[in-house]
Design a protein around this motif. Structure first.
Motif, PDB file in Angstrom:
ATOM      1  N   MET A   1       7.624   3.154 -17.056  1.00 45.32           N
ATOM      2  CA  MET A   1       7.695   1.876 -16.202  1.00 45.32           C
ATOM      3  C   MET A   1       6.398   1.425 -15.820  1.00 45.32           C
ATOM      4  O   MET A   1       5.509   2.106 -15.235  1.00 45.32           O
ATOM      5  CB  MET A   1       8.397   2.428 -14.712  1.00 45.32           C
ATOM      6  CG  MET A   1       8.587   1.631 -13.912  1.00 45.32           C
ATOM      7  SD  MET A   1       9.508   2.196 -12.482  1.00 45.32           S
ATOM      8  CE  MET A   1      10.529   0.804 -12.072  1.00 45.32           C
ATOM      9  N   THR A   2       6.224   0.087 -15.831  1.00 47.04           N
ATOM     10  CA  THR A   2       5.090  -0.660 -15.611  1.00 47.04           C
ATOM     11  C   THR A   2       5.125  -1.133 -14.198  1.00 47.04           C
ATOM     12  O   THR A   2       6.214  -1.643 -13.725  1.00 47.04           O
ATOM     13  CB  THR A   2       5.094  -1.684 -16.697  1.00 47.04           C
ATOM     14  OG1 THR A   2       4.921  -1.264 -18.080  1.00 47.04           O
ATOM     15  CG2 THR A   2       3.614  -2.440 -16.252  1.00 47.04           C
ATOM     16  N   THR A   3       4.132  -0.833 -13.600  1.00 43.21           N
ATOM     17  CA  THR A   3       3.931  -1.569 -12.279  1.00 43.21           C
ATOM     18  C   THR A   3       3.050  -2.544 -12.138  1.00 43.21           C
ATOM     19  O   THR A   3       2.123  -2.738 -12.965  1.00 43.21           O
ATOM     20  CB  THR A   3       3.630  -0.495 -11.090  1.00 43.21           C
ATOM     21  OG1 THR A   3       2.434  -0.013 -11.486  1.00 43.21           O
ATOM     22  CG2 THR A   3       4.387   0.506 -10.963  1.00 43.21           C
ATOM     23  N   PHE A   4       3.278  -3.575 -11.242  1.00 40.51           N
ATOM     24  CA  PHE A   4       2.260  -4.766 -11.212  1.00 40.51           C
ATOM     25  C   PHE A   4       1.720  -4.883 -10.037  1.00 40.51           C
ATOM     26  O   PHE A   4       2.333  -4.647  -8.982  1.00 40.51           O
ATOM     27  CB  PHE A   4       3.266  -6.176 -11.616  1.00 40.51           C
ATOM     28  CG  PHE A   4       3.518  -6.282 -13.069  1.00 40.51           C
ATOM     29  CD1 PHE A   4       2.596  -6.711 -13.960  1.00 40.51           C
ATOM     30  CD2 PHE A   4       4.718  -5.834 -13.149  1.00 40.51           C
ATOM     31  CE1 PHE A   4       3.125  -6.553 -15.425  1.00 40.51           C
ATOM     32  CE2 PHE A   4       5.207  -5.673 -14.496  1.00 40.51           C
ATOM     33  CZ  PHE A   4       4.345  -6.266 -15.549  1.00 40.51           C
ATOM     34  N   ASP A   5       0.381  -5.482  -9.664  1.00 37.97           N
ATOM     35  CA  ASP A   5      -0.426  -5.393  -8.550  1.00 37.97           C
ATOM     36  C   ASP A   5      -0.105  -6.988  -8.219  1.00 37.97           C
ATOM     37  O   ASP A   5      -1.153  -7.730  -8.846  1.00 37.97           O
ATOM     38  CB  ASP A   5      -1.590  -4.798  -8.612  1.00 37.97           C
ATOM     39  CG  ASP A   5      -2.206  -4.834  -7.258  1.00 37.97           C
ATOM     40  OD1 ASP A   5      -1.811  -5.552  -6.357  1.00 37.97           O
ATOM     41  OD2 ASP A   5      -3.395  -4.527  -6.954  1.00 37.97           O
ATOM     42  N   PHE A   6       0.685  -7.534  -7.261  1.00 38.08           N
ATOM     43  CA  PHE A   6       0.490  -8.809  -7.086  1.00 38.08           C
ATOM     44  C   PHE A   6      -0.300  -9.502  -5.996  1.00 38.08           C
ATOM     45  O   PHE A   6      -0.140 -10.349  -5.527  1.00 38.08           O
ATOM     46  CB  PHE A   6       2.070  -9.331  -6.984  1.00 38.08           C
ATOM     47  CG  PHE A   6       2.819  -9.262  -7.955  1.00 38.08           C
ATOM     48  CD1 PHE A   6       2.798 -10.035  -9.150  1.00 38.08           C
ATOM     49  CD2 PHE A   6       3.796  -8.057  -8.147  1.00 38.08           C
ATOM     50  CE1 PHE A   6       3.570  -9.802 -10.056  1.00 38.08           C
ATOM     51  CE2 PHE A   6       4.544  -7.963  -9.319  1.00 38.08           C
ATOM     52  CZ  PHE A   6       4.442  -8.912 -10.295  1.00 38.08           C
ATOM     53  N   ARG A   7      -1.225  -8.443  -5.565  1.00 36.83           N
ATOM     54  CA  ARG A   7      -2.064  -8.874  -4.386  1.00 36.83           C
ATOM     55  C   ARG A   7      -3.108  -9.888  -4.800  1.00 36.83           C
ATOM     56  O   ARG A   7      -3.521  -9.755  -6.144  1.00 36.83           O
ATOM     57  CB  ARG A   7      -2.616  -7.706  -3.848  1.00 36.83           C
ATOM     58  CG  ARG A   7      -1.793  -6.685  -2.985  1.00 36.83           C
ATOM     59  CD  ARG A   7      -2.481  -5.498  -2.622  1.00 36.83           C
ATOM     60  NE  ARG A   7      -2.933  -4.647  -3.863  1.00 36.83           N
ATOM     61  CZ  ARG A   7      -3.588  -3.669  -3.725  1.00 36.83           C
ATOM     62  NH1 ARG A   7      -4.028  -3.032  -2.461  1.00 36.83           N
ATOM     63  NH2 ARG A   7      -4.040  -2.843  -4.769  1.00 36.83           N
ATOM     64  N   PRO A   8      -3.474 -10.904  -4.091  1.00 36.38           N
ATOM     65  CA  PRO A   8      -4.373 -11.823  -4.575  1.00 36.38           C
ATOM     66  C   PRO A   8      -5.932 -11.313  -4.886  1.00 36.38           C
ATOM     67  O   PRO A   8      -6.069 -10.288  -4.252  1.00 36.38           O
ATOM     68  CB  PRO A   8      -4.495 -12.906  -3.570  1.00 36.38           C
ATOM     69  CG  PRO A   8      -4.070 -12.231  -2.223  1.00 36.38           C
ATOM     70  CD  PRO A   8      -2.922 -10.974  -2.788  1.00 36.38           C
ATOM     71  N   THR A   9      -6.472 -11.910  -5.651  1.00 32.72           N
ATOM     72  CA  THR A   9      -7.949 -11.255  -5.838  1.00 32.72           C
ATOM     73  C   THR A   9      -8.863 -12.639  -5.969  1.00 32.72           C
ATOM     74  O   THR A   9      -8.334 -13.743  -6.102  1.00 32.72           O
ATOM     75  CB  THR A   9      -8.056 -10.724  -7.268  1.00 32.72           C
ATOM     76  OG1 THR A   9      -7.652 -11.591  -8.434  1.00 32.72           O
ATOM     77  CG2 THR A   9      -7.149  -9.458  -7.273  1.00 32.72           C
ATOM     78  N   LEU A  10     -10.020 -12.321  -6.165  1.00 29.32           N
ATOM     79  CA  LEU A  10     -10.848 -13.650  -6.260  1.00 29.32           C
ATOM     80  C   LEU A  10     -10.887 -14.424  -7.522  1.00 29.32           C
ATOM     81  O   LEU A  10     -10.910 -15.467  -7.567  1.00 29.32           O
ATOM     82  CB  LEU A  10     -12.445 -13.277  -6.143  1.00 29.32           C
ATOM     83  CG  LEU A  10     -12.716 -12.787  -4.878  1.00 29.32           C
ATOM     84  CD1 LEU A  10     -14.320 -11.896  -4.870  1.00 29.32           C
ATOM     85  CD2 LEU A  10     -12.744 -14.052  -3.615  1.00 29.32           C
ATOM     86  N   ASN A  11     -10.348 -13.676  -8.620  1.00 27.65           N
ATOM     87  CA  ASN A  11     -10.125 -14.368  -9.855  1.00 27.65           C
ATOM     88  C   ASN A  11      -8.621 -14.975 -10.124  1.00 27.65           C
ATOM     89  O   ASN A  11      -8.231 -15.947 -10.742  1.00 27.65           O
ATOM     90  CB  ASN A  11     -10.215 -13.340 -11.206  1.00 27.65           C
ATOM     91  CG  ASN A  11     -11.480 -12.795 -11.196  1.00 27.65           C
ATOM     92  OD1 ASN A  11     -12.533 -13.463 -11.033  1.00 27.65           O
ATOM     93  ND2 ASN A  11     -12.019 -11.736 -11.445  1.00 27.65           N
ATOM     94  N   ALA A  12      -7.805 -14.454  -8.956  1.00 28.58           N
ATOM     95  CA  ALA A  12      -6.393 -14.927  -9.237  1.00 28.58           C
ATOM     96  C   ALA A  12      -6.087 -15.222  -7.671  1.00 28.58           C
ATOM     97  O   ALA A  12      -5.202 -14.269  -7.138  1.00 28.58           O
ATOM     98  CB  ALA A  12      -5.489 -14.099  -9.811  1.00 28.58           C
ATOM     99  N   PRO A  13      -6.457 -16.045  -6.710  1.00 26.92           N
ATOM    100  CA  PRO A  13      -6.101 -15.994  -5.471  1.00 26.92           C
ATOM    101  C   PRO A  13      -4.967 -16.763  -5.278  1.00 26.92           C
ATOM    102  O   PRO A  13      -4.237 -17.283  -6.105  1.00 26.92           O
ATOM    103  CB  PRO A  13      -7.486 -17.054  -4.839  1.00 26.92           C
ATOM    104  CG  PRO A  13      -7.594 -17.881  -6.320  1.00 26.92           C
ATOM    105  CD  PRO A  13      -7.558 -17.116  -7.496  1.00 26.92           C
ATOM    106  N   ASP A  14      -4.338 -16.379  -3.904  1.00 27.24           N
ATOM    107  CA  ASP A  14      -3.091 -17.142  -3.598  1.00 27.24           C
ATOM    108  C   ASP A  14      -3.661 -18.251  -2.446  1.00 27.24           C
ATOM    109  O   ASP A  14      -4.760 -18.820  -2.815  1.00 27.24           O
ATOM    110  CB  ASP A  14      -2.291 -16.265  -2.891  1.00 27.24           C
ATOM    111  CG  ASP A  14      -2.652 -15.514  -1.601  1.00 27.24           C
ATOM    112  OD1 ASP A  14      -3.744 -15.907  -1.085  1.00 27.24           O
ATOM    113  OD2 ASP A  14      -2.029 -14.873  -1.017  1.00 27.24           O
ATOM    114  N   ASP A  15      -2.879 -18.569  -1.457  1.00 29.53           N
ATOM    115  CA  ASP A  15      -3.212 -19.868  -0.876  1.00 29.53           C
ATOM    116  C   ASP A  15      -3.919 -19.285   0.354  1.00 29.53           C
ATOM    117  O   ASP A  15      -3.962 -20.173   1.513  1.00 29.53           O
ATOM    118  CB  ASP A  15      -1.869 -20.727  -0.280  1.00 29.53           C
ATOM    119  CG  ASP A  15      -0.826 -19.481   0.284  1.00 29.53           C
ATOM    120  OD1 ASP A  15      -0.986 -18.368   0.431  1.00 29.53           O
ATOM    121  OD2 ASP A  15       0.184 -20.124   0.917  1.00 29.53           O
TER     122      ASP A  15
END
Length: 69
Positions: A1-15
């Protein structure tokens, strides 16, 4: 099972407009912290602050001496 980390980072920020503060060694974050420290010391850095700081240090020393006895 693959898990994803959807927390924002500096390379992929959210709002989050303050995400740049997460870069604790970044130039912008360090400059902001220095300016906030200067504002704080400007407001609380007078003789009253020095007296309270010295009183707190003396209390710590006395407490350590009592605890060591």
């Amino acid at each position: 099972m693959t898990t994803f980390d959807f927390r924002p980072t500096l390379n992929a920020p959210d709002d989050d407009p303050y995400l740049w503060l997460e870069d604790v060694e970044g130039e912008r974050a360090l400059a902001w912290a220095a300016s906030q420290s200067a504002r704080t010391l400007g407001h609380f850095g007078g003789t009253q602050f020095v007296a309270c700081h010295l009183r707190a240090q003396a209390t710590d020393v006395a407490t350590q001496a009592i605890d060591a006895a």
